[in-house]
Design a protein around this motif. Sequence first.
Motif, PDB file in Angstrom:
ATOM      1  N   LYS A   1      70.311  24.606  39.092  1.00 16.99           N
ATOM      2  CA  LYS A   1      68.917  24.252  39.332  1.00 16.99           C
ATOM      3  C   LYS A   1      68.516  24.475  40.791  1.00 16.99           C
ATOM      4  N   THR A   2      69.307  23.937  41.689  1.00 15.85           N
ATOM      5  CA  THR A   2      68.922  23.999  43.114  1.00 15.85           C
ATOM      6  C   THR A   2      69.567  25.185  43.830  1.00 15.85           C
ATOM      7  N   LEU A   3      70.546  25.792  43.208  1.00 18.59           N
ATOM      8  CA  LEU A   3      71.363  26.856  43.812  1.00 18.59           C
ATOM      9  C   LEU A   3      72.182  26.371  44.998  1.00 18.59           C
ATOM     10  N   ALA A   4      72.295  25.053  45.119  1.00 17.06           N
ATOM     11  CA  ALA A   4      73.100  24.495  46.212  1.00 17.06           C
ATOM     12  C   ALA A   4      74.577  24.622  45.893  1.00 17.06           C
ATOM     13  N   ARG A   5      75.385  24.887  46.917  1.00 20.49           N
ATOM     14  CA  ARG A   5      76.827  24.886  46.711  1.00 20.49           C
ATOM     15  C   ARG A   5      77.327  23.453  46.864  1.00 20.49           C
ATOM     16  N   PRO A   6      78.546  23.171  46.429  1.00 17.92           N
ATOM     17  CA  PRO A   6      79.027  21.786  46.557  1.00 17.92           C
ATOM     18  C   PRO A   6      79.334  21.433  48.012  1.00 17.92           C
ATOM     19  N   TRP A   7      79.172  20.151  48.327  1.00 13.06           N
ATOM     20  CA  TRP A   7      79.533  19.655  49.660  1.00 13.06           C
ATOM     21  C   TRP A   7      80.944  19.088  49.530  1.00 13.06           C
ATOM     22  N   VAL A   8      81.891  19.793  50.110  1.00  7.56           N
ATOM     23  CA  VAL A   8      83.297  19.374  50.033  1.00  7.56           C
ATOM     24  C   VAL A   8      83.749  19.040  51.441  1.00  7.56           C
ATOM     25  N   ILE A   9      84.252  17.852  51.620  1.00  7.61           N
ATOM     26  CA  ILE A   9      84.601  17.471  52.991  1.00  7.61           C
ATOM     27  C   ILE A   9      86.111  17.457  53.204  1.00  7.61           C
ATOM     28  N   PRO A  10      86.565  17.870  54.388  1.00 10.73           N
ATOM     29  CA  PRO A  10      87.989  17.804  54.692  1.00 10.73           C
ATOM     30  C   PRO A  10      88.515  16.406  54.407  1.00 10.73           C
ATOM     31  N   GLY A  11      89.731  16.351  53.954  1.00  6.81           N
ATOM     32  CA  GLY A  11      90.306  15.072  53.556  1.00  6.81           C
ATOM     33  C   GLY A  11      90.335  14.939  52.040  1.00  6.81           C
ATOM     34  N   THR A  12      89.707  15.874  51.342  1.00  4.06           N
ATOM     35  CA  THR A  12      89.703  15.831  49.880  1.00  4.06           C
ATOM     36  C   THR A  12      90.907  16.627  49.362  1.00  4.06           C
ATOM     37  N   PRO A  13      91.874  15.948  48.699  1.00  2.00           N
ATOM     38  CA  PRO A  13      93.086  16.669  48.278  1.00  2.00           C
ATOM     39  C   PRO A  13      92.777  17.732  47.221  1.00  2.00           C
ATOM     40  N   GLY A  14      93.469  18.836  47.343  1.00  2.00           N
ATOM     41  CA  GLY A  14      93.376  19.877  46.316  1.00  2.00           C
ATOM     42  C   GLY A  14      92.201  20.824  46.472  1.00  2.00           C
ATOM     43  N   LEU A  15      91.292  20.545  47.414  1.00  2.00           N
ATOM     44  CA  LEU A  15      90.131  21.422  47.587  1.00  2.00           C
ATOM     45  C   LEU A  15      90.172  22.186  48.915  1.00  2.00           C
ATOM     46  N   GLU A  16      91.357  22.280  49.510  1.00  2.00           N
ATOM     47  CA  GLU A  16      91.457  22.969  50.793  1.00  2.00           C
ATOM     48  C   GLU A  16      90.892  24.385  50.652  1.00  2.00           C
ATOM     49  N   HIS A  17      90.029  24.756  51.569  1.00  2.00           N
ATOM     50  CA  HIS A  17      89.447  26.099  51.536  1.00  2.00           C
ATOM     51  C   HIS A  17      88.897  26.414  52.919  1.00  2.00           C
ATOM     52  N   ARG A  18      88.562  27.683  53.115  1.00  2.00           N
ATOM     53  CA  ARG A  18      88.045  28.130  54.403  1.00  2.00           C
ATOM     54  C   ARG A  18      86.619  28.612  54.243  1.00  2.00           C
ATOM     55  N   ILE A  19      85.783  28.231  55.223  1.00  2.00           N
ATOM     56  CA  ILE A  19      84.423  28.767  55.247  1.00  2.00           C
ATOM     57  C   ILE A  19      84.201  29.412  56.613  1.00  2.00           C
ATOM     58  N   GLY A  20      83.119  30.153  56.729  1.00  2.00           N
ATOM     59  CA  GLY A  20      82.896  30.795  58.024  1.00  2.00           C
ATOM     60  C   GLY A  20      81.652  31.648  58.013  1.00  2.00           C
ATOM     61  N   GLY A  21      81.448  32.318  59.137  1.00  2.00           N
ATOM     62  CA  GLY A  21      80.233  33.097  59.312  1.00  2.00           C
ATOM     63  C   GLY A  21      80.268  34.475  58.655  1.00  2.00           C
ATOM     64  N   LEU A  22      81.440  34.907  58.215  1.00  2.00           N
ATOM     65  CA  LEU A  22      81.512  36.207  57.533  1.00  2.00           C
ATOM     66  C   LEU A  22      80.919  36.097  56.123  1.00  2.00           C
ATOM     67  N   GLU A  23      80.422  37.206  55.613  1.00  2.00           N
ATOM     68  CA  GLU A  23      79.841  37.206  54.267  1.00  2.00           C
ATOM     69  C   GLU A  23      80.868  36.750  53.241  1.00  2.00           C
ATOM     70  N   LYS A  24      80.354  36.036  52.239  1.00  2.00           N
ATOM     71  CA  LYS A  24      81.215  35.435  51.231  1.00  2.00           C
ATOM     72  C   LYS A  24      81.110  36.194  49.922  1.00  2.00           C
ATOM     73  N   ASP A  25      82.197  36.138  49.180  1.00  2.00           N
ATOM     74  CA  ASP A  25      82.121  36.617  47.810  1.00  2.00           C
ATOM     75  C   ASP A  25      81.293  35.634  46.997  1.00  2.00           C
ATOM     76  N   PHE A  26      80.416  36.168  46.153  1.00  2.00           N
ATOM     77  CA  PHE A  26      79.482  35.363  45.378  1.00  2.00           C
ATOM     78  C   PHE A  26      80.200  34.264  44.594  1.00  2.00           C
ATOM     79  N   THR A  27      81.342  34.582  44.064  1.00  2.00           N
ATOM     80  CA  THR A  27      82.033  33.645  43.180  1.00  2.00           C
ATOM     81  C   THR A  27      83.091  32.826  43.913  1.00  2.00           C
ATOM     82  N   THR A  28      83.989  33.518  44.608  1.00  2.00           N
ATOM     83  CA  THR A  28      85.137  32.796  45.167  1.00  2.00           C
ATOM     84  C   THR A  28      84.854  32.222  46.541  1.00  2.00           C
TER      85      THR A  28
END
Lengths: 630, 341
Positions: free
Chosen positions: A458-485
Amino acid sequence: MDATANHPEREHPGKETPREEVETVTIRFCGDSGDGMQLTGTEFTKSTAIAGNDLATFPDYPAEIRAPAGTLPGVSGFQIHFSSRDIYTPGDAPDVLVAMNPAALKTNLPDLVAGGVLIVNKDAFSDVNLQKAGYGQNPLDDESLARKYRFFKVDISGLTERALAGSGLTSKEVALCKNMFALGLMFWMYGRPMEATIAGIRRKFAKKPQIAEANVKVIHAGFNYGETAEMFAHKYEVKPARLPPGRYRNVTGNQATALGLAAAAQKAGVRLFLGSYPITPASDILHELSYLKNYGVTTFQAEDEIAGIGSAIGAAYGGALAVTTTSGPGMALKTEAMGLAIMLELPLVIIDVQRGGPSTGLPTKTEQADLLQAVYGRNSEAPLPVIAASSPADCFGAAYEAFRIAVQYMTPVILLTDGYLGNGSEPWLIPNVEKLRPIEVKYRRDPEGFQPYARDPKTLARPWVIPGTPGLEHRIGGLEKDFTTGSVSYDPQNHERMVRIRAEKVAGIAKGLAPTEVFGKPEGDLLVVGWGGTYGALHQAAEQLQAKGNRVSHLHLRYLNPLPPDVGDILRRFRHVLVAELNLGQLAKILRATYLVDAASYNKIQGKPFKIAEIVNRCREILEPDGARA
Amino acid sequence: MSANPLPVTPPLTKKDFQSDQDVRWCPGCGDYVILAQVQRVLPELGIPRENIVVISGIGCSSRFPYYMNTYGMHSIHGRAPAIATGLKVARPELSVWVATGDGDGLSIGGNHTIHVLRRNVDMKILLFNNRIYGLTKGQYSPTSQVGMKSKSSPYGSLDAPFDPLRLALGAGGTFVARAVDAEPAHLTEVLRRAAHHKGTAFIEIYQNCVVFNDGAFDYMTEKAAREETRLVLTHGKPLVFGKAKDKGIRLNPKLEPEVFQIGREGDLSQCLVHDETSETLAWILAHLQPPKFPTPVGVFRAVSAPTYDAGVHEQEEEVRGKKGAGDLAKLLGSGETWTVS
């Protein structure tokens, strides 16, 4: 005692001065920036609020902390407009001018209405001060002043000295009390209650009771002077305004902004983080919030503007409601980081208290010329929502709304206010905390099927995942992202898809907006369009024109990007559209480009707000083309 | 019978910290060694993986977070310390690491580097110093030597370089160290020390850029030479180097450091003894430059000092203790109010 003899009741000593009822008054206090005019104005405002008038204020002070004493650039002013009815601006022109020195008289007298009250501190009109103000001869000797105005020469400095004779204060300390004399005199003239001011002074100088009592004594001296000096024809009464019922307080725009931010975080139940670098006229938001440590508010005075927004991005990543506050030049410095926040799709509020520019420009004066910077001023396709506050009290709701959008759509949001709103004040109906719209913060915790850039349909918002959440470790950054992953992707098709989805997300915010309100009829001859701090002047201009039977309406836009979906239709229902802005036509450009509408512009770029009369006159020119006007 | 027993978490290993991304540094790049050592040290710390965050700026070194299976952010040029500060202040329980380089941390982001050190925000800063701009393909950097010929300095660089450690010490760094990619075991030891430091831990890591500045540190990494050209710092131990441990550092009568032959020119007791808590000694060590002196590696300074992030929360508690927890309705209705009926 030297009072100018233009007083009809002078022959009747001992007679009680009559109280004349007036609907609306505008007073301007002006003097050297060291004369305490801002304090005088603030105190008068406080008691006017307590007296129940509607009011609006406009402090106008120099950029220099202390320009050389007595000079024209050093003049500081504070204007208050108060009324027994609703008002929306600090007044076009003062009815009463209190000038504490020659420079203040010189710079402010042209604004005083004909027949207005002019009170000057005659003791300050020394040869040296006259010379600094560029007066060849003493203007107080000019008889035309008494013909044009109700003119009172009062030896404010001398009377203050006499009131404090034997107080033990140094002559410098005594001189600093003279603004309180002018305040006391105005309290008398408008029948204001003095208790709150006196209690405030005693609180402020609790550790220096001698100074406190001196100030109190001088206020009384000013008040009593009005009562007994037999020089003032009138005292005035401005009845309380009929405002909607409820509990009120007076707020400046910057205070209201700070409260709106704090309220949003409290309602969301998360920490508020402000990363900010001091800049005029935005610093007061930092000051206000720095007191609220027990509300879960963290203020970080960063090393520069970039660290201000950088730290806010870090805090947002950590799950806080994060905000950075600034003004035009600081906005420019934050630009690259805004692009990062757009790419990271983290909630963040960026507040620009606009001032005159470009570059350092007019730091203490107001302007609305950062609109295009806010909407477009980033590299590449970098859309983000932009909203604007329309009055000092409205800053509360606007700040709150900025966070609502930021959290709901996972996006940075720009809130535009301006120096006039930030420093100006008006009564504020204190909102019921229970009734504030909820702000729902949901951090994703479920590792099942997690993709950092998977979007809410509905909103096209991505999830807000905060460090400290087990099992959701991931990297974000200023480089273009793959639509899905959400992994780094240089794929050309993917880039276009991501650019489009980011734009679509921001554009989609419009779908959630309430219908746009128009003041006046939904169709007619002329629609006056504005945004931000010009609301009061445009509203009252429309009101005046409507009262005279003109088919004029007023549209004031809070949402500047995306524009509400009904704006195009509203514009098309009027024969003429006039976009009034304190810039060279930035909103007009957007409206013309978006709706292909033949909108005219009315612009003022003087570091000052619109006067109602300026808008009315411009509208008349459109409504009554040359031939029709006498 | 006890309620739900705590789940037993197997100890983490190096593998747990390796992400699924292909590492894309040039073959032979010193960055590989640094990555491997960080991945080796982190499991030892007993910190849950989800509580570790690596933040970087822009540059070759700043690709680091992509290769770490922790939380991470590859941000914008020079700003990692500012972003990390906001994160650490908002979430003090997290272990925050910054990966940066000589361009990112000392040129475009120099301001944030000195201010994070000044505030002593609890984070680890790994500054990969290869004395060249690698990602932009070979321009001189703020740590390049005067006279260096690069793409943007074909006739030799005129810029006097920064010494990162002197900068860090000058900014009040509470943990300041140097290590070299070519000595992984020593690097691991320094990383371990940094990981346990409370406050800003600043490590300059000499890192060889095989493409644009190959061999910049050979003088002190080549096996044959290094015993004579680098000095390994150990707290409480004399400053002795040389294959035969026959050279020491002492102060001359003008209080300047000098190299002397132990035995021939003086005895061991004249040798300076390393003390990580001595700011003066840290300054002296940071001034030891080749070719006159060996290059010191190890922990130059490690002192305990209040951290900014802890201070923020202590102050908050203090105010809450005095004023009570904030009440929004009270806040909105504060100041002079009046009622219209």
